[in-house]
Scaffold this motif. Structure first.
Motif, PDB file in Angstrom:
ATOM      1  N   SER A  52       0.836  -1.208   0.000  1.00 18.56           N
ATOM      2  CA  SER A  52       0.000   0.000   0.000  1.00 18.56           C
ATOM      3  C   SER A  52       0.869   1.256   0.000  1.00 18.56           C
ATOM      4  N   GLU A  53       2.014   1.206   0.686  1.00 15.32           N
ATOM      5  CA  GLU A  53       2.920   2.355   0.711  1.00 15.32           C
ATOM      6  C   GLU A  53       3.489   2.614  -0.681  1.00 15.32           C
ATOM      7  N   GLU A  54       3.842   1.543  -1.400  1.00 14.25           N
ATOM      8  CA  GLU A  54       4.363   1.704  -2.755  1.00 14.25           C
ATOM      9  C   GLU A  54       3.288   2.236  -3.701  1.00 14.25           C
ATOM     10  N   THR A  55       2.089   1.715  -3.557  1.00 10.05           N
ATOM     11  CA  THR A  55       0.979   2.206  -4.381  1.00 10.05           C
ATOM     12  C   THR A  55       0.760   3.692  -4.142  1.00 10.05           C
ATOM     13  N   LYS A  56       0.764   4.078  -2.891  1.00  8.09           N
ATOM     14  CA  LYS A  56       0.576   5.490  -2.546  1.00  8.09           C
ATOM     15  C   LYS A  56       1.666   6.342  -3.164  1.00  8.09           C
ATOM     16  N   ARG A  57       2.908   5.904  -3.074  1.00  9.46           N
ATOM     17  CA  ARG A  57       4.019   6.698  -3.610  1.00  9.46           C
ATOM     18  C   ARG A  57       3.930   6.815  -5.128  1.00  9.46           C
ATOM     19  N   LEU A  58       3.569   5.740  -5.800  1.00  7.78           N
ATOM     20  CA  LEU A  58       3.451   5.778  -7.253  1.00  7.78           C
ATOM     21  C   LEU A  58       2.336   6.736  -7.682  1.00  7.78           C
ATOM     22  N   VAL A  59       1.237   6.730  -6.947  1.00  9.60           N
ATOM     23  CA  VAL A  59       0.145   7.665  -7.257  1.00  9.60           C
ATOM     24  C   VAL A  59       0.604   9.100  -7.018  1.00  9.60           C
ATOM     25  N   GLU A  60       1.346   9.321  -5.936  1.00  9.90           N
ATOM     26  CA  GLU A  60       1.875  10.668  -5.672  1.00  9.90           C
ATOM     27  C   GLU A  60       2.724  11.150  -6.835  1.00  9.90           C
ATOM     28  N   ILE A  61       3.600  10.281  -7.329  1.00 11.42           N
ATOM     29  CA  ILE A  61       4.448  10.645  -8.464  1.00 11.42           C
ATOM     30  C   ILE A  61       3.589  10.913  -9.692  1.00 11.42           C
ATOM     31  N   GLY A  62       2.581  10.070  -9.886  1.00 11.19           N
ATOM     32  CA  GLY A  62       1.679  10.271 -11.013  1.00 11.19           C
ATOM     33  C   GLY A  62       1.003  11.624 -10.976  1.00 11.19           C
TER      34      GLY A  62
END
Length: 299
Positions: A57-67
Motif C-alpha cells: 500500500s505504501e508503494e501504491t501510494k508513492r506511485l500515485v503521488e508521483i503520477g
C-alpha cells in the motif's frame, strides 16, 4: 476529483523496478512522460500491467503521488488495487485517495468463487469507506462479474463502470446493452479494441495501450471521427504485438516491448523473469509489423 466522464485511451503504467526490485522513481517519471506525449484520457497506476499484485500500500501510494506530480492535472489518475480481502482493499484505497487518485480500479478477490451477494457486499463496503469513483476490473477467472451481477453492482453509489477483460467480448456486448446508461464500459480486450468501440465501449484500459500509446490514440480518434477503415488498419498493425505479449510471463513481455522501443523500465518483480532470445525476436518482428524499428534490430 474529475467531474467529466472518464473515457478514451487510458494506458496502465508499468512499475519500474531496479535490479534489487525496489522502485526506480526516476524511470517511473520518464515512463509517465512517454505516455503523456500522446492524447490520452488518463493513466492507470498499479493495475495488472503495473504488477499491482506485488505492490504494498505504501508503494501504491508513492506511485500515485508521483503520477499526480507528473500529470499536473492534465489527465486523471486511476489507482489499481489487486488484493484478496475487503480490509486490504480499503487500506490501499485510502492510501491512493490520500495520494491524490481520482478513480479506483478494483479487481474481485482471486481466491474461491464469490457469489453475486459476496461481490455486492465487497464493493458496497469499499464504496462506503472510500468516497472515490470505482471501476470494477473484471479479469479474475475464478470470480467473474457476469452481466447479471454487474446490473446489481451498478446500484452502488460510487461504482461508475467496468473494465471488461479476459477476452469476453460477449459479456461486454451484453453489458453495453443492459446496464444503466450512466455506467461506462471500458475495453480490455486488447486483440479486439476496434470491434469493442463499434459495439459501444467508451474507451480502453489495456496493456497494448501502454506499449503503443500513439497508435492506440490514433485508432481511437479515427474511430471517433468515423474513419473506420483507418481504425481497422491500425488494428491489424498492432495485433502481432499483442499476440507476442499475451502469453506466460506477461509483465516481462510488456517491459521487453518498451525496452525495444528504447525505454528503460527495469525488470519485473519475482517470480517473473527476463525473456529468452526466441521471445525477444518475436517481439522484434511484431514491432516491425507495427512500423516501429526496435532497439534490438538496430543493434
Amino acid at each position: 476529483m474529475y467531474n467529466e466522464k472518464l473515457r478514451g485511451i487510458i494506458p496502465p503504467a508499468v512499475t519500474t523496478f531496479n535490479e534489487d526490485e525496489s522502485i526506480n522513481e526516476e524511470l517511473f517519471r520518464e515512463h509517465l512522460q512517454f505516455l503523456l506525449k500522446s492524447n490520452i484520457g488518463g493513466i492507470s497506476i498499479g493495475g495488472s500491467t503495473g504488477e499491482g499484485h506485488a505492490l504494498t500500500s505504501e508503494e501504491t501510494k508513492r506511485l500515485v503521488e508521483i503520477g499526480v506530480e507528473e500529470v499536473q492535472g492534465k489527465v486523471p489518475i486511476v489507482a489499481g488495487i489487486i488484493r484478496d480481502s475487503t480490509r486490504e482493499v480499503i487500506e490501499y484505497a485510502k492510501a491512493a485517495k490520500e495520494a491524490g487518485a481520482d478513480y479506483l480500479m478494483i479487481t474481485p478477490v482471486h481466491y474461491f468463487k464469490p457469489n453475486d451477494d459476496a461481490h455486492f457486499e465487497f464493493y458496497k463496503t469499499i464504496s462506503d469507506n472510500v468516497d472515490l469513483p470505482i471501476i470494477i476490473y473484471n479479469v479474475v477467472p475464478t470470480a467473474i462479474i457476469t452481466p447479471e451481477c454487474m446490473k446489481k453492482l451498478a446500484a452502488i453509489e460510487n461504482v461508475i463502470g467496468i473494465k471488461q477483460s479476459g477476452g469476453d467480448i460477449h459479456a461486454l456486448n451484453r453489458m453495453i446493452l443492459e446496464l444503466p446508461k450512466d455506467q461506462i464500459i471500458y475495453s480490455a480486450v486488447d486483440a479486439l479494441l476496434y470491434p469493442t468501440y463499434a459495439l459501444g465501449a467508451e474507451g480502453a484500459i489495456a496493456a497494448i495501450l501502454t506499449v503503443l500509446p500513439e497508435l492506440c490514440v490514433e485508432q481511437w480518434e479515427a474511430y471517433e471521427q468515423g474513419n473506420f477503415e483507418k481504425a481497422k488498419e491500425i488494428h491489424y498493425k498492432m495485433l502481432p504485438t499483442w499476440l507476442a505479449m499475451d502469453k506466460h510471463n506477461m509483465p516481462a513481455r510488456t517491459k521487453e516491448v518498451l525496452r525495444q522501443r528504447g525505454f528503460n523500465v527495469g525488470k519485473p518483480r519475482s517470480p517473473f523473469h527476463p525473456l529468452c532470445e526466441e521471445d525477444i525476436q518475436e517481439i522484434t518482428r511484431a514491432l516491425k509489423h507495427a512500423g516501429i524499428e526496435s532497439v534490438t534490430e538496430r543493434v
